[in-house]
Write an enzyme that holds these catalytic residues in place. Structure first.
Site, PDB file in Angstrom:
ATOM      1  N   THR A  29       0.849  -1.198   0.000  1.00  0.00           N
ATOM      2  CA  THR A  29       0.000   0.000   0.000  1.00  0.00           C
ATOM      3  C   THR A  29       0.880   1.242   0.000  1.00  0.00           C
ATOM      4  O   THR A  29       2.094   1.175   0.201  1.00  0.00           O
ATOM      5  CB  THR A  29      -0.904   0.001   1.242  1.00  0.00           C
ATOM      6  OG1 THR A  29      -1.727   1.167   1.240  1.00  0.00           O
ATOM      7  CG2 THR A  29      -0.108   0.032   2.532  1.00  0.00           C
ATOM      8  N   SER A  30       0.236   2.362  -0.161  1.00  0.00           N
ATOM      9  CA  SER A  30       0.927   3.629   0.043  1.00  0.00           C
ATOM     10  C   SER A  30       0.211   4.366   1.150  1.00  0.00           C
ATOM     11  O   SER A  30      -0.983   4.644   1.043  1.00  0.00           O
ATOM     12  CB  SER A  30       0.908   4.493  -1.227  1.00  0.00           C
ATOM     13  OG  SER A  30       1.820   3.993  -2.157  1.00  0.00           O
ATOM     14  N   GLY A  31       0.950   4.645   2.195  1.00  0.00           N
ATOM     15  CA  GLY A  31       0.373   5.454   3.264  1.00  0.00           C
ATOM     16  C   GLY A  31       0.442   6.915   2.840  1.00  0.00           C
ATOM     17  O   GLY A  31       0.796   7.232   1.684  1.00  0.00           O
ATOM     18  N   GLY A  32       0.122   7.787   3.722  1.00  0.00           N
ATOM     19  CA  GLY A  32       0.187   9.210   3.413  1.00  0.00           C
ATOM     20  C   GLY A  32       1.605   9.638   3.074  1.00  0.00           C
ATOM     21  O   GLY A  32       1.828  10.611   2.364  1.00  0.00           O
ATOM     22  N   PHE A  33       2.562   8.901   3.557  1.00  0.00           N
ATOM     23  CA  PHE A  33       3.947   9.331   3.435  1.00  0.00           C
ATOM     24  C   PHE A  33       4.861   8.306   2.774  1.00  0.00           C
ATOM     25  O   PHE A  33       6.022   8.589   2.564  1.00  0.00           O
ATOM     26  CB  PHE A  33       4.519   9.620   4.839  1.00  0.00           C
ATOM     27  CG  PHE A  33       3.819  10.728   5.557  1.00  0.00           C
ATOM     28  CD1 PHE A  33       4.302  12.028   5.461  1.00  0.00           C
ATOM     29  CD2 PHE A  33       2.697  10.475   6.315  1.00  0.00           C
ATOM     30  CE1 PHE A  33       3.658  13.057   6.121  1.00  0.00           C
ATOM     31  CE2 PHE A  33       2.053  11.503   6.975  1.00  0.00           C
ATOM     32  CZ  PHE A  33       2.521  12.803   6.882  1.00  0.00           C
ATOM     33  N   ALA A  34       4.344   7.132   2.538  1.00  0.00           N
ATOM     34  CA  ALA A  34       5.302   6.089   2.167  1.00  0.00           C
ATOM     35  C   ALA A  34       4.737   5.038   1.242  1.00  0.00           C
ATOM     36  O   ALA A  34       3.526   4.866   1.127  1.00  0.00           O
ATOM     37  CB  ALA A  34       5.782   5.415   3.440  1.00  0.00           C
ATOM     38  N   GLN A  35       5.664   4.351   0.602  1.00  0.00           N
ATOM     39  CA  GLN A  35       5.299   3.114  -0.083  1.00  0.00           C
ATOM     40  C   GLN A  35       5.610   1.979   0.887  1.00  0.00           C
ATOM     41  O   GLN A  35       6.664   1.980   1.522  1.00  0.00           O
ATOM     42  CB  GLN A  35       6.158   2.933  -1.335  1.00  0.00           C
ATOM     43  CG  GLN A  35       5.907   3.956  -2.411  1.00  0.00           C
ATOM     44  CD  GLN A  35       6.857   3.766  -3.598  1.00  0.00           C
ATOM     45  OE1 GLN A  35       7.790   2.952  -3.555  1.00  0.00           O
ATOM     46  NE2 GLN A  35       6.620   4.527  -4.652  1.00  0.00           N
ATOM     47  N   LYS A  56       9.252   0.030   4.523  1.00  0.00           N
ATOM     48  CA  LYS A  56       8.599   1.321   4.299  1.00  0.00           C
ATOM     49  C   LYS A  56       9.615   2.206   3.598  1.00  0.00           C
ATOM     50  O   LYS A  56      10.738   2.415   4.086  1.00  0.00           O
ATOM     51  CB  LYS A  56       8.200   1.911   5.657  1.00  0.00           C
ATOM     52  CG  LYS A  56       7.215   3.031   5.598  1.00  0.00           C
ATOM     53  CD  LYS A  56       6.659   3.290   7.004  1.00  0.00           C
ATOM     54  CE  LYS A  56       5.978   4.628   7.079  1.00  0.00           C
ATOM     55  NZ  LYS A  56       5.402   4.872   8.409  1.00  0.00           N
ATOM     56  N   ASP A 159      -0.678   9.977  17.311  1.00  0.00           N
ATOM     57  CA  ASP A 159      -1.547   9.581  16.196  1.00  0.00           C
ATOM     58  C   ASP A 159      -2.113   8.174  16.422  1.00  0.00           C
ATOM     59  O   ASP A 159      -2.130   7.343  15.511  1.00  0.00           O
ATOM     60  CB  ASP A 159      -0.772   9.667  14.872  1.00  0.00           C
ATOM     61  CG  ASP A 159      -1.700   9.799  13.675  1.00  0.00           C
ATOM     62  OD1 ASP A 159      -2.892  10.136  13.882  1.00  0.00           O
ATOM     63  OD2 ASP A 159      -1.267   9.548  12.537  1.00  0.00           O
TER      64      ASP A 159
END
Ligand SMILES: Nc1ncnc2c1ncn2[C@@H]1O[C@H](COP(=O)(O)OP(=O)(O)OP(=O)(O)O)[C@@H](O)[C@H]1O
Length: 776
Positions: A29-35, A56, A159
């Protein structure tokens, strides 16, 4: 930081991350900041005992962002090998080949095969989680967060949310995503700081999980572990109800900590109560992470898996205080029996601190029902690794890289404050001795004792926060709020745990009473909340500063007398203010006092050995005194004083105002009713007469009030005073010949003394002359 668009790694692509060889299995997946990729790596990590990992990959355009990523890596390193934190394996940062001028950061960690908690929740849309499942998740996540809060200085996740909880192959729940981690952020001191922190919060936190102090940065509260506790409260709510408590109402509801529980699914009241307490508006009223876990464990009927490190630090801190005060720590202090006594003394007062929930009366402190688990021996297999040894704790400092992280500059100021605040030197305690504390706890109810952030972090509180805390504590004594849980200052405010420990230790060591002890605290010197609160109460009751009684106390050195008097006043107030709740059609309940002669209260009932001279019963009852009652009594007293003063004025020039207000004889017939009749009447029919007689607290509907006033004016004009009736003997005041002597030995307020100096017969005659209607 938005992720620049870069091509994905293909399966089987190999790369080096630190000292590990990595082969991509598949893109996740891709998070908000990362692959994020699933990978295989070698060599195998001994802790996770698998060659499967999660990679990550983050691209960042500048060094500033690089430092932020480093902070995430460092946080993971600190928490490595905790069973409930996604475990760190290796990391690597380099200049990007794909996008020149940028940097790439690789973070290799354990792979959570069962995916995210959110995915699991989505498999249970119809068949919602039951109590056990909820508690199991909560317990595990709390342990992960505890590992962060246990660090010195502590780390705040900032968070916590269901999206950041993953499930390992063995079903363990683990907290992940440490990209927002920070230290304690003190309240901003100027606009520039305010703007900075605001921006930082917007960027690093999730709206629905933000705490009131995150939204109101001028509240004077820092953003600290208690902000995580708030988020954990939202988290718990969400795994119960699949929505957040403030989903609809938004920020205004968050600021007021205003939320409701859906009717279904139905959960254990204690789970709901835990949510309530965690979602207390004031951070100081929220439990710390150890207390959350203790409570979760109690509800589960299990042993609490970790030690209460806050409590132990506080004990150690107090030991150090004793060391500096008397120059040595006597050997008996480390005796197991001393530890038992300490723990018993420290936990007991918290029994009454959990607040009132008038709506559903759920209590967090479960008293005897939950005792079996509170004496749990420290479970080594499931503990916070960093707490095993004092040296480990001492080494757990924020890495130097943290200082370069821009959004941690504020933290660093704070962590300096923390380390300057005595704990630096407190790491030398023997873990085995602390261990004994747990093994040897007595098998009696040990209740949750909430410690505020002052105790937890040992940061000095800002003046604003201090005053806020005080306000909250006063409020906690006087108010009953259905939405928010207020804790007593005794455990959450300035009368903090450290002071209690000092006091207990002092007694254990020296056997001294507080009056002679060289260890002075606010509590010891009698300037405690109790004293100030009771002083306030006394002032309200007497309408004065009561200087005379204070000086009496000083000169005679009989501190108990003052306390006895206060106790008596409290009892008088309580008994006099025995309330009748009168239901009005318009909903609110009005409280009226039912006056009883104070002489009915025997002084012998008072518990003189009590800490501040108040019997426990009185103390408990005192906390129930609402301002409304105090006003009632104050007004009743003022009314009496006014009457007496009127008598003494004895001015014939002023015509006696004969109103319908309480002097039945001259009252307009339509409005006149006997007091007995009034007593049993519902409020809607209570008129101004009753209002004046009983208290101004009673609110008469405005329209009624208006017409009644008009009537009274007209009545006054028509009135012809009837002959003065003879007063029945039964109503005559009998003054015992010795009475005056008695009064001189009683310590009374100035106002009361004034009353006693007046000749009663004169008063009576005078009163009869001036108010013939009242005397029969
Ligand atoms: N160790 C892991 N094992 C399995 N899946 C993982 C792991 N770490 C992350 N993931 C998956 O990748 C997703 C994004 O990870 P993470 O939250 O760390 O990245 P992020 O860029 O910080 O995302 P966001 O900011 O959106 O939360 C997670 O929600 C999860 O589905």
């Amino acid at each position: 930081m938005n992720q620049p668009q870069i091509p994905l790694y293909q399966p089987n692509q190999t790369l080096t991350v630190g000292s590990h060889q990595v082969k991509v299995v598949r893109y996740l997946t891709s998070g908000g900041f990362a692959q994020v990729y699933k990978v295989e790596f070698s060599p195998i990590d001994p802790y996770i005992n698998s060659n499967l990992g999660c990679l990550k990959r983050v691209i960042t355009p500048n060094k500033q962002n690089l430092n932020m990523l480093r902070a995430e890596v460092e946080a993971m390193k600190l928490l490595k090998n905790n069973r409930h934190v996604v475990s760190y394996v290796d990391s690597h940062a380099a200049k990007s080949i794909t996008i020149p001028g940028n940097y790439e950061v690789f973070l290799l960690m354990e792979y959570c095969e069962k995916g995210g908690l959110i995915d699991f929740l989505n498999t249970r849309l119809q068949n919602r989680l039951n109590d056990d499942e909820i508690l199991n998740i909560m317990s595990q996540i709390t342990q992960g967060i505890a590992a962060m809060h246990a660090l010195q200085p502590s780390l705040v996740h900032r968070d916590i949310k269901i999206e950041n909880v993953l499930i390992a192959a063995n079903g363990d729940f683990k907290i992940c995503d440490f990209g927002s981690v920070c230290g304690v952020v003190r309240p901003p001191r100027n606009n520039q700081e305010l703007e900075y922190v605001k921006h930082d919060i917007m960027r690093n936190t999730t709206a629905q999980y933000r705490s009131p102090e995150m939204l109101n940065l001028t509240s004077g509260f820092p953003i600290d572990e208690k902000s995580d506790i708030w988020a954990m409260g939202v988290f718990l709510y969400k795994i119960c109800y699949y929505t957040t408590p403030f989903e609809k109402a938004g920020e205004s509801a968050i600021l007021q900590a205003r939320f409701q529980f859906p009717a279904i699914p139905i959960y254990n009241d204690r789970i709901k109560n835990l949510i309530k307490v965690m979602l207390s508006k004031l951070p100081t009223n929220r439990p710390n992470v150890c207390q959350v876990l203790e409570e979760v464990s109690r509800i589960q009927g299990k042993q609490c898996p970790i030690k209460n490190f806050y409590l132990e630090r506080a004990i150690e801190f107090s030991k150090q205080k004793i060391l500096t005060t008397i120059g040595t720590i006597p050997p008996e202090l480390n005796h197991p029996a001393t530890m038992v006594e300490l723990k018993t003394n420290l936990t007991f007062p918290a029994t009454k601190t959990m607040s009132v929930y008038p709506t559903d009366k759920i209590e967090l402190n479960g008293s005897t029902a939950y005792t079996s688990n509170t004496n749990a021996p420290y479970n080594k297999n499931n503990s916070i690794p960093n707490l095993h040894h004092a040296n480990t704790i001492a080494n757990l400092q924020i890495p130097s890289d943290f200082t370069t992280r821009p959004d941690l500059s504020i933290l660093m100021q704070n962590s300096e404050a923390i380390s300057n605040n005595n704990f630096e030197s407190n790491h030398q305690f023997s873990p085995s001795k602390v261990h004994s504390l747990h093994n040897l706890s007595p098998s009696k109810p040990v209740t949750t004792s909430y410690i505020d952030s002052e105790t937890q972090t040992f940061t000095s509180r800002s003046p604003v926060r201090r005053s806020l805390s005080r306000v909250s504590s006063i409020r906690s004594n006087f108010s009953v709020d259905s939405e928010t849980a207020y804790l007593n200052e005794e455990t959450t405010g300035s009368n903090n745990l450290v002071r209690k420990i000092s006091y207990t230790l002092k007694n254990v060591l020296t056997g001294e009473s507080r009056n002679t002890s060289p260890i002075r605290s606010r509590q010891n010197t009698g300037d405690s909340l109790w004293n100030s609160a009771t002083h306030k109460l006394r002032s309200r009751l007497t309408g004065g500063n009561n200087k005379r009684s204070i000086s009496y106390e000083k000169t005679t050195n009989k501190s108990n007398s003052l306390n006895r008097r206060i106790s008596r006043m409290i009892r008088d107030t309580e008994d006099n203010a025995e309330c009748h709740i009168l239901e009005d059609d318009n909903k609110p309940s009005y409280i009226t006092p039912k006056l009883k002669p104070s002489s009915q209260i025997p002084m012998t009932e008072l518990n003189e050995s009590d800490e501040v001279g108040l019997s426990k019963q009185s103390k408990e009852r005192y906390t129930d005194l609402s301002p409304i009652n105090l006003i009632v009594n104050k007004e009743a007293k003022e009314s009496i004083q006014k009457k007496v003063q009127n008598l003494l004025n004895n001015s014939d020039n002023v015509p006696t105002r004969r109103t319908a207000s309480g002097y039945g004889r001259y009252t307009n017939k339509e409005n006149c009713e006997s007091p007995t009749k009034l007593k049993s009447k519902p409020l809607s029919t209570i008129d101004t007469r009753n209002t004046i007689r009983q208290s101004s607290v009673i609110v008469t509907p405005l329209s009624n009030l208006h017409s009644q006033r008009a009537n009274t004016k007209a009545d006054n004009k028509r009135r012809i005073p009837p002959p003065v009736p003879k007063k029945p003997n039964s109503l005559k005041i009998k003054v015992h010949p010795n009475r005056r002597d008695e009064t001189t030995t009683r310590i009374t307020s100035d106002t009361t003394d004034f009353l006693m100096e007046v000749d009663v017969d004169d008063l009576e005659t005078n009163f009869r002359q001036r108010f013939p209607s009242t005397v029969r």
